[in-house]
Write a protein that holds these residues in place. Structure first.
Motif, PDB file in Angstrom:
ATOM      1  N   ALA A   1      -0.827  -4.990  -5.720  1.00 38.24           N
ATOM      2  CA  ALA A   1      -0.918  -4.520  -4.335  1.00 38.24           C
ATOM      3  C   ALA A   1      -1.429  -3.090  -4.256  1.00 38.24           C
ATOM      4  O   ALA A   1      -1.987  -2.688  -3.237  1.00 38.24           O
ATOM      5  N   ARG A   2      -1.252  -2.317  -5.318  1.00 36.72           N
ATOM      6  CA  ARG A   2      -1.659  -0.909  -5.248  1.00 36.72           C
ATOM      7  C   ARG A   2      -3.114  -0.688  -5.651  1.00 36.72           C
ATOM      8  O   ARG A   2      -3.668   0.378  -5.429  1.00 36.72           O
ATOM      9  N   ILE A   3      -3.754  -1.674  -6.287  1.00 30.08           N
ATOM     10  CA  ILE A   3      -5.091  -1.487  -6.845  1.00 30.08           C
ATOM     11  C   ILE A   3      -6.148  -2.080  -5.925  1.00 30.08           C
ATOM     12  O   ILE A   3      -6.099  -3.262  -5.587  1.00 30.08           O
ATOM     13  N   HIS A   4      -7.113  -1.251  -5.510  1.00 24.73           N
ATOM     14  CA  HIS A   4      -8.124  -1.648  -4.533  1.00 24.73           C
ATOM     15  C   HIS A   4      -9.518  -1.441  -5.121  1.00 24.73           C
ATOM     16  O   HIS A   4      -9.830  -0.366  -5.633  1.00 24.73           O
ATOM     17  N   ALA A   5     -10.364  -2.457  -5.029  1.00 29.98           N
ATOM     18  CA  ALA A   5     -11.766  -2.319  -5.431  1.00 29.98           C
ATOM     19  C   ALA A   5     -12.585  -1.887  -4.225  1.00 29.98           C
ATOM     20  O   ALA A   5     -12.389  -2.390  -3.113  1.00 29.98           O
ATOM     21  N   VAL A   6     -13.502  -0.944  -4.428  1.00 34.08           N
ATOM     22  CA  VAL A   6     -14.362  -0.468  -3.348  1.00 34.08           C
ATOM     23  C   VAL A   6     -15.810  -0.525  -3.804  1.00 34.08           C
ATOM     24  O   VAL A   6     -16.115  -0.398  -4.990  1.00 34.08           O
ATOM     25  N   GLY A   7     -16.711  -0.727  -2.836  1.00 38.28           N
ATOM     26  CA  GLY A   7     -18.117  -0.910  -3.170  1.00 38.28           C
ATOM     27  C   GLY A   7     -18.906   0.367  -3.324  1.00 38.28           C
ATOM     28  O   GLY A   7     -19.929   0.395  -4.004  1.00 38.28           O
ATOM     29  N   ASP A   8     -18.473   1.446  -2.671  1.00 40.08           N
ATOM     30  CA  ASP A   8     -19.215   2.699  -2.734  1.00 40.08           C
ATOM     31  C   ASP A   8     -18.289   3.858  -2.432  1.00 40.08           C
ATOM     32  O   ASP A   8     -17.115   3.667  -2.096  1.00 40.08           O
ATOM     33  N   ALA A   9     -18.844   5.073  -2.562  1.00 43.25           N
ATOM     34  CA  ALA A   9     -18.022   6.277  -2.390  1.00 43.25           C
ATOM     35  C   ALA A   9     -17.489   6.390  -0.965  1.00 43.25           C
ATOM     36  O   ALA A   9     -16.344   6.789  -0.757  1.00 43.25           O
ATOM     37  N   GLN A  10     -18.319   6.011   0.030  1.00 46.49           N
ATOM     38  CA  GLN A  10     -17.853   6.115   1.410  1.00 46.49           C
ATOM     39  C   GLN A  10     -16.671   5.193   1.670  1.00 46.49           C
ATOM     40  O   GLN A  10     -15.709   5.562   2.347  1.00 46.49           O
ATOM     41  N   SER A  11     -16.726   3.963   1.110  1.00 50.53           N
ATOM     42  CA  SER A  11     -15.618   3.024   1.287  1.00 50.53           C
ATOM     43  C   SER A  11     -14.348   3.556   0.633  1.00 50.53           C
ATOM     44  O   SER A  11     -13.243   3.430   1.173  1.00 50.53           O
ATOM     45  N   MET A  12     -14.507   4.164  -0.546  1.00 51.61           N
ATOM     46  CA  MET A  12     -13.356   4.735  -1.230  1.00 51.61           C
ATOM     47  C   MET A  12     -12.732   5.847  -0.388  1.00 51.61           C
ATOM     48  O   MET A  12     -11.516   5.889  -0.195  1.00 51.61           O
ATOM     49  N   THR A  13     -13.574   6.720   0.158  1.00 47.86           N
ATOM     50  CA  THR A  13     -13.066   7.834   0.945  1.00 47.86           C
ATOM     51  C   THR A  13     -12.378   7.343   2.209  1.00 47.86           C
ATOM     52  O   THR A  13     -11.309   7.833   2.590  1.00 47.86           O
ATOM     53  N   ARG A  14     -12.976   6.335   2.873  1.00 49.89           N
ATOM     54  CA  ARG A  14     -12.345   5.789   4.080  1.00 49.89           C
ATOM     55  C   ARG A  14     -10.997   5.157   3.748  1.00 49.89           C
ATOM     56  O   ARG A  14     -10.031   5.312   4.494  1.00 49.89           O
ATOM     57  N   GLY A  15     -10.936   4.430   2.637  1.00 50.27           N
ATOM     58  CA  GLY A  15      -9.678   3.816   2.240  1.00 50.27           C
ATOM     59  C   GLY A  15      -8.605   4.848   1.941  1.00 50.27           C
ATOM     60  O   GLY A  15      -7.447   4.695   2.343  1.00 50.27           O
TER      61      GLY A  15
END
Length: 300
Positions: free
Chosen positions: A278-292
């Protein structure tokens, strides 16, 4: 009843990246802001004043004297910011090719000058999406067709790394929980991770860049010691996907409950699906990571 948040001067200064002395000077000497006072006479800043301070900070950083800005309303400040953005972005599309032409002739000073100007004048998202990432793609193309030697490719990477990491130097006395950025053992690719760290910093979240090839237990030790707000990792090398699974299991087991882990890079989705944590999230790009990260911080 909804109560609007009010910030004391120290918190306001931290939010906008200015000193408390500067805030007082902009109020007393220039009349640029008007905080309210509580019953004890202490300054309080509402969200609108925080936004105005942020506009003023960006404009003074670009060379506008505060005395010329103080009397302007927020709409006028926004117009100045937009004018500056248009001027700064004028030649940005052709910049990566020009920089690589300089490297092809080993004109390192020209490459470094253009990179330094781009870092100083462009917002981080624009810098990464319209300069750094296109530059790296062009490096790959020129290396593949023989227009760029291995030494030149490595020169570009080292210069980028040096300049971008300089921005990530942590400010002294930073007390807020930081986002930690690192790669796991034998994962040497880091420019994408550096870009994500820079965009996270630009979004107002404190960052601590730990570097490459760190064992999970070392990352856990730092995260627990500092009370980290989260951990961001990049996994790009396909050969390191399976070893990364074991490291991530150690990380998942060792981190404090509620601390999220953000995975970027080509292995991210596979790793997140295999781990099903539940704590581990995959993101597609830097913007998605920052928004998350921002969304998670807002819920915290």
């Amino acid at each position: 009843m909804y109560l609007r948040p009010m910030y004391p001067i120290k918190a306001a200064a931290e939010l906008v990246g200015l000193s408390t002395e500067t805030l007082r000077a902009w109020e007393r000497r220039h009349g640029a802001i008007r905080p309210v006072r509580d019953a004890q006479g202490r300054r309080l800043y509402n969200p609108e004043t925080i936004e105005r301070l942020s506009r003023l900070h960006r404009l003074t950083d670009r060379g506008h004297p505060i005395r010329d800005l103080a009397a302007l309303d927020d709409d006028a400040l926004d117009r100045l910011l937009e004018d500056g953005r248009r001027a700064a972005y004028g030649g940005v599309e052709g910049l990566p090719s020009r920089m690589l032409d300089a490297i092809a002739d080993y004109r390192v000073d020209v490459f470094d000058r253009d990179l330094s100007v781009a870092i100083a004048t462009l917002p981080m998202t624009v810098l990464m999406t319209r300069v750094v990432m296109p530059l790296l793609r062009e490096v790959g193309l020129r290396w593949a067709d023989g227009r760029l030697a291995v030494a030149q490719e490595r020169l570009v990477s080292s210069l980028l790394r040096m300049r971008l990491l300089a921005i990530l130097s942590p400010p002294p006395r930073e007390q807020r929980p930081r986002m930690l950025f690192a790669t796991l053992p034998d994962e040497r690719h880091e420019l994408g991770l550096i870009g994500a760290a820079l965009q996270t910093l630009e979004a107002g979240m404190p960052v601590l860049y730990l570097g490459t090839e760190l064992p999970a237990l070392e990352i856990v030790r730092v995260a627990v010691k500092l009370g980290a707000a989260g951990v961001a990792l990049s996994s790009v090398d396909p050969q390191q996907a399976r070893p990364a699974l074991e490291e991530l299991r150690r990380l998942d087991a060792g981190l404090t409950p509620g601390v999220p882990v953000w995975l970027g890079g080509t292995n991210a989705r596979y790793l997140a699906e295999e781990l099903a944590s539940a704590r581990i999230h995959a993101v597609g790009d830097a913007q998605s990571m920052t928004r998350g990260m921002a969304s998670h911080a807002g819920r915290g």
